[in-house]
Each structure stands twice: as C-alpha cells, then as structure tokens.
Design a protein around this motif. Sequence first.
Motif, mmCIF file in Angstrom:
data_model
loop_
_atom_site.group_PDB
_atom_site.id
_atom_site.type_symbol
_atom_site.label_atom_id
_atom_site.label_comp_id
_atom_site.label_asym_id
_atom_site.label_seq_id
_atom_site.Cartn_x
_atom_site.Cartn_y
_atom_site.Cartn_z
ATOM 1 N N SER A 70 0.841 -1.292 -0.016
ATOM 2 C CA SER A 70 -0.073 0.053 0.073
ATOM 3 C C SER A 70 0.858 1.236 0.006
ATOM 4 O O SER A 70 0.279 2.222 -0.469
ATOM 5 N N ASP A 71 2.009 1.060 0.884
ATOM 6 C CA ASP A 71 2.856 2.102 0.648
ATOM 7 C C ASP A 71 3.561 2.535 -0.502
ATOM 8 O O ASP A 71 4.462 3.733 -0.667
ATOM 9 N N ALA A 72 3.348 1.665 -1.637
ATOM 10 C CA ALA A 72 4.030 2.078 -2.853
ATOM 11 C C ALA A 72 3.211 3.317 -3.529
ATOM 12 O O ALA A 72 3.553 3.998 -4.479
ATOM 13 N N VAL A 73 1.898 3.753 -3.066
ATOM 14 C CA VAL A 73 1.319 4.674 -3.728
ATOM 15 C C VAL A 73 1.603 5.955 -3.496
ATOM 16 O O VAL A 73 2.412 6.494 -2.433
ATOM 17 N N LEU A 74 2.012 6.930 -4.817
ATOM 18 C CA LEU A 74 2.471 8.060 -4.682
ATOM 19 C C LEU A 74 1.535 9.011 -5.425
ATOM 20 O O LEU A 74 0.777 8.708 -6.274
ATOM 21 N N THR A 75 1.133 10.103 -4.591
ATOM 22 C CA THR A 75 -0.167 10.944 -5.007
ATOM 23 C C THR A 75 0.259 12.471 -5.127
ATOM 24 O O THR A 75 1.324 13.044 -4.824
ATOM 25 N N GLY A 76 -0.619 13.190 -5.546
ATOM 26 C CA GLY A 76 -0.483 14.698 -5.675
ATOM 27 C C GLY A 76 0.593 15.059 -6.769
ATOM 28 O O GLY A 76 0.937 16.046 -6.818
ATOM 29 N N GLY A 77 0.780 14.203 -7.794
ATOM 30 C CA GLY A 77 1.613 14.771 -8.733
ATOM 31 C C GLY A 77 3.176 14.728 -8.176
ATOM 32 O O GLY A 77 3.960 15.327 -8.988
ATOM 33 N N ALA A 78 3.229 14.154 -7.036
ATOM 34 C CA ALA A 78 4.742 14.253 -6.591
ATOM 35 C C ALA A 78 5.584 13.493 -7.635
ATOM 36 O O ALA A 78 5.491 12.542 -8.611
ATOM 37 N N ASP A 79 7.124 14.011 -7.344
ATOM 38 C CA ASP A 79 8.182 13.531 -8.226
ATOM 39 C C ASP A 79 8.595 11.992 -7.835
ATOM 40 O O ASP A 79 8.044 11.529 -6.674
ATOM 41 N N MET A 80 8.678 11.171 -8.634
ATOM 42 C CA MET A 80 9.036 9.651 -8.275
ATOM 43 C C MET A 80 10.692 9.422 -8.599
ATOM 44 O O MET A 80 11.205 9.709 -9.526
ATOM 45 N N PRO A 81 11.118 9.164 -7.489
ATOM 46 C CA PRO A 81 12.699 8.745 -7.539
ATOM 47 C C PRO A 81 12.981 7.799 -8.306
ATOM 48 O O PRO A 81 12.262 6.432 -8.194
#
Length: 228
Positions: free
Chosen positions: A57-68
Amino acid sequence: MSSYVIDPPKVAVIPVAGGGLFPVRRIFCVGRNYAEHTREMGGDPDREEPFFFTKPSDAVLTGGADMPYPPKTADLHHEMELVVAIGKGGKDIAEADALSHVFGYAAGFDMTRRDLQGAAKKAGKPWDMGKGFDASAPIGEVIPAAKAGHPDKGLIELKVNGAVRQSSDLAKMIWNVPETIAYLSNFVTLAPGDLIMTGTPEGVAAVVKGDLLEGAIAGVGTVRTRIV
C-alpha cells in the motif's frame, strides 16, 4: 497507553475528487489484460486466464509528486492503468453484483523494473522486486462511482514529455472490471480500501530521469509524475 512496541505505520491514502481521503489496504494488479500488450510481452490473449501480483500500500504516490528513479535497475518502464477502488468487501462475488462493491476509479501508473522482472521470470522466481518497490504506484484522485458511473469504454492514454506512448480504449480489456472483481474474489476476500490495477495497453517502454509522465482516462481523471 499504547501497546505498540514501535510506532504503527501511517495509512496510505489517495485524495478523493470533491473531498475526503480513500485509505489504501492492498493493491492487486492484473497482468496482461489488453490483447496487444499480452502479445508484446510474449503471451497468448486467447487462452490465458487473469493472473495477479501485488504492490504494498505504501507504494502509492499521490498529488503529482516526483518519483525517484529506483535503485538496482537500468530499465524502468511505465504502465498506464485504470484503478478500481473497492468500497465494500466480499468473497465469491457474483459478476452481476461486482460493481456494487466499487467506491470509485482513478488513473494510475504501474511502474516496473523491467530488467529485474525479466530476470525473475526467466529464473522462475517471484516478481516482487520488479513490481513492488517504493513509489511504484503513482495514482491520481479517486472519482466516486456515484459521480463517474462505471466506465467500460473510453480513451486511456499516457504521454511522456508530451509525446503519446500508450493509447487505447478501456473496452479492449480482456477481462472487464466486473469479471475481474468476481474472479479475484474467489481467491481472496476483498475488503474496503483494496485497489485493483486493471492492466495496461500496449506501448510500454523505458523512462529516464527527467521524464514527465502524464496519463489520462476519459471520464475518470489524470495522473502525473516526473522521474527524478
């Protein structure tokens, strides 16, 4: 006084269009659910039943945040997908009743360390490190089904730096949303907060640092992230 011996992890959440947060419990992902993508990955869309892998579940990235850009890979791929947010749990769900279990929908990316996944497949080992790494599931806002209905057709598209990489139609899914929910619920008891990523169309390809990914699904919404 808390009985936890360490601080409990924070609940992963996704913003809901119109207000509120959707708490994420588990993420189930359908493999090879568009015929042309199945062929480009070496499969046979006429014979394969759906199969699933998971992301934390903590793989989720939201709000258009950058992905490393993740470590241990030189071949990071994008996969544009319709995401189903489960609002009511159940097991052995009938296909005719499946959509009543859906809270809403979102656009998302199933980011993949393709080289790690390929090596694991070749060795007959699990895909976990190819699929379930940190920030591997950028997802846009969840739009409630009460507002969006239940999309079964319409454009699904991904652009990288403004150029179209993936473009297809939701109607081309081999297993549609009700069929997928019913099938998966025979194996696990679905629960509120579960997400189902429904597979990607053809056109998956590598991305590098600096690339801007922008995805859109007609009637559902958008998702974006930049690889840094």
